[in-house]
Enzyme design. Structure first.
Site, mmCIF file in Angstrom:
data_model
loop_
_atom_site.group_PDB
_atom_site.id
_atom_site.type_symbol
_atom_site.label_atom_id
_atom_site.label_comp_id
_atom_site.label_asym_id
_atom_site.label_seq_id
_atom_site.Cartn_x
_atom_site.Cartn_y
_atom_site.Cartn_z
ATOM 1 C CG ASN A 1 -0.795 -0.350 2.425
ATOM 2 O OD1 ASN A 1 -0.110 -1.305 2.719
ATOM 3 N ND2 ASN A 1 -1.268 0.458 3.347
ATOM 4 C CG ASP A 2 -0.203 4.109 2.769
ATOM 5 O OD1 ASP A 2 -1.115 3.559 2.123
ATOM 6 O OD2 ASP A 2 -0.363 4.553 3.922
ATOM 7 C CD GLU B 1 -6.100 6.095 6.452
ATOM 8 O OE1 GLU B 1 -6.086 5.212 7.316
ATOM 9 O OE2 GLU B 1 -6.200 5.838 5.240
#
Ligand code: FRU
Length: 489
Positions: A41-42, A222
């Site tokens: 993910n990120d 976020e």
């Protein structure tokens, strides 16, 4: 063996066990970053240091069978050719045992330093959140600080959804912006300052959905970034819980920005409107970095939390990162262009000029494929719709279409017939000025479209068949003229 060594062993076993299966998948990308196996993910810790670009990413190599969140690590000298390095962080300490969550990297007086969130779920299932530091002497092996955690849980008034520190230096002082949630379940971004990265002082809220005109911006923010472009301060963040409004905010979770001036004393940003950074379908948790040439660079995740459906899952991997984009600012709006190094990937240029089509479809027998760059410049005076069908296969009825509807002045990306898995359309406003530039980057299972030199961007995953390779230009009710350039990538 200590816990971190044990976890490293577990990760490398998962990588070696899963590698062959993962690499046999047609949908592996040719020029985008992907996890070696498992879930990505990120992007994290994006930095230009000692003449190299380093980038980290959230990696769960045990996916889909288990969950342990590590930091994967790659480096590059040109932002397009990346070298995989050993995993940088593993969740083996009491303060990060349920995940080394997102964070950033800085050059702290010559020390390559990571600042990340240690995620902990305690025995009652409640979350704890710790901001932590790790440093390296050799740019490969990262040692977690014995002073960790440097921030213990959240300040009063907030919940433990408190994470994703992004740190930078301004006028000799270190600042950190962090994503947070108020006890009333409103999303917000909070500013801290420090002289040494270890002792942090709370300054205040940069912005939040607890402010009346931002109240539509959901229950949690976020991955915030604070940056300055052409004298304007920008907060880029990912608000969760935003309701769709017409063609806006149609992704599961959003990613956008506020532009204004940041008051470093109070932490407040006097912003204007919230703008989406990308028109969909998937673009999330981007990370910003300024390089040694002063370029403002951004890379994001082509994925979204809770969108875990894809044909690649059965082969043991999921998600990828976007290309690196260079940011600029025009009329208080972010402009995004592919980093110029993307040109290094170009092979076999083919171009046509002044092609005219009238209520018809055309294709060129030497322009097709599944990994390419396409630069198209359209002009028209009277036409109702025109566009490009990409990754087409008539027999399979597959196509991914980007088209302009002149009357509604909407540019539309349609992936209803793209192939397996994800479907739907995304639209954005583009004024009818009689011309339109589309700069398209196709990879085996992703598409990024830069519109009118980066005024808008569409980013999405698609999962077409390997035989869906045709490119068709079309117009309806009128004619359109275009120039096209094509490169294989
Ligand atoms: C965003 C996010 C971050 C968190 C990380 C965990 O996608 O939820 O807030 O740090 O992913 O992997």
């Amino acid at each position: 063996m200590n816990k971190n060594e044990e976890l490293m062993k577990l990760a490398y076993k998962a990588i070696s066990d899963g590698k062959e299966r993962v690499n046999s998948d047609y949908h592996r990308l040719k020029y985008h970053l992907m996890p070696p196996v498992g879930f990505m993910n990120d992007p994290n810790g994006f930095i230009n240091i000692n003449g190299e670009y380093h980038l980290f990413y959230q990696l769960n190599p045990l996916f889909p069978k288990g969950k342990k969140v590590y930091w994967g690590h790659v480096k590059s000298i040109d932002l397009v050719n990346w070298q995989q390095l050993p995993i940088a962080l593993s969740p083996g300490d009491w303060y990060d045992k349920d995940g080394c969550y997102s964070g950033s990297a800085v050059d702290y007086n010559g020390k390559f330093t990571l600042i990340y969130t240690g995620n902990v779920k305690n025995s009652c299932g409640n979350r704890e959140t710790y901001q932590c530091i790790a440093q390296t002497e050799d740019n490969i092996n990262f040692i977690k600080s014995s002073d960790n955690p440097v921030i213990n849980n959240q300040p009063e008034g907030y919940t433990r959804h408190f994470r994703d520190p992004k740190v930078w230096k301004h006028d000799g002082v270190w600042y950190m912006v962090i994503g947070a949630q108020t006890v009333k379940e409103q999303g917000t971004a909070i500013l801290y300052s420090s002289y040494n990265l270890f002792d942090w002082n709370l300054i205040g809220e940069v912005a939040g959905s607890n402010i009346e005109d931002l109240s539509f911006l959901g229950y949690m923010w976020e991955c915030p970034n604070l940056l300055n472009i052409k004298g304007k301060d920008v907060l880029i963040f990912c608000p969760q819980g935003v309701e769709k409004q017409g063609d806006l905010y149609n992704n599961i979770y959003q990613c956008g920005y506020l532009v204004g001036n940041l008051d470093y004393k109070t932490g407040k940003l006097n912003y204007k409107n919230f703008m989406e950074l990308d028109r969909g379908f998937e673009f999330y948790a981007p990370q910003f970095m300024e390089d040694d040439r002063g370029r403002k660079l951004l890379i994001g995740w082509i994925g979204l939390p809770d969108e875990d459906e894809a044909p690649t899952v059965k082969n043991g991997w999921l998600h990828c990162l976007s290309m690196v984009r260079e940011l600029d600012m025009k009329d208080d709006r972010i402009i995004q262009k592919p980093a110029e190094e993307m040109k290094l990937l170009r092979k076999n240029e083919i171009s046509y000029r002044n092609v005219e089509i009238k209520n018809e479809q055309v294709d060129f027998n030497n322009i097709n494929g599944d990994s390419y760059e396409l630069l198209c410049d359209f002009s028209w005076s009277a036409v109702s719709e025109f566009g490009i069908k990409l990754r087409c296969n008539e027999t399979l009825s597959e196509e991914t279409v980007i088209y302009y509807d002149v009357k509604s002045e909407k540019l539309i990306l349609d992936r209803d017939k793209s192939g397996l898995s994800l479907k739907g359309v995304r639209k954005c406003d583009v004024k009818n000025h009689g011309n339109l530039k589309l700069h398209i980057f196709m990879d085996t299972s992703s598409i990024e479209i830069f519109v009118n030199d980066g005024e808008e961007v569409f980013t999405a995953r698609i999962y077409p068949n390997r035989d869906s390779r045709d490119i068709i230009f079309y117009s309806k009710n009128g004619d359109v003229k275009f120039d096209v350039k094509y490169w294989e990538l």
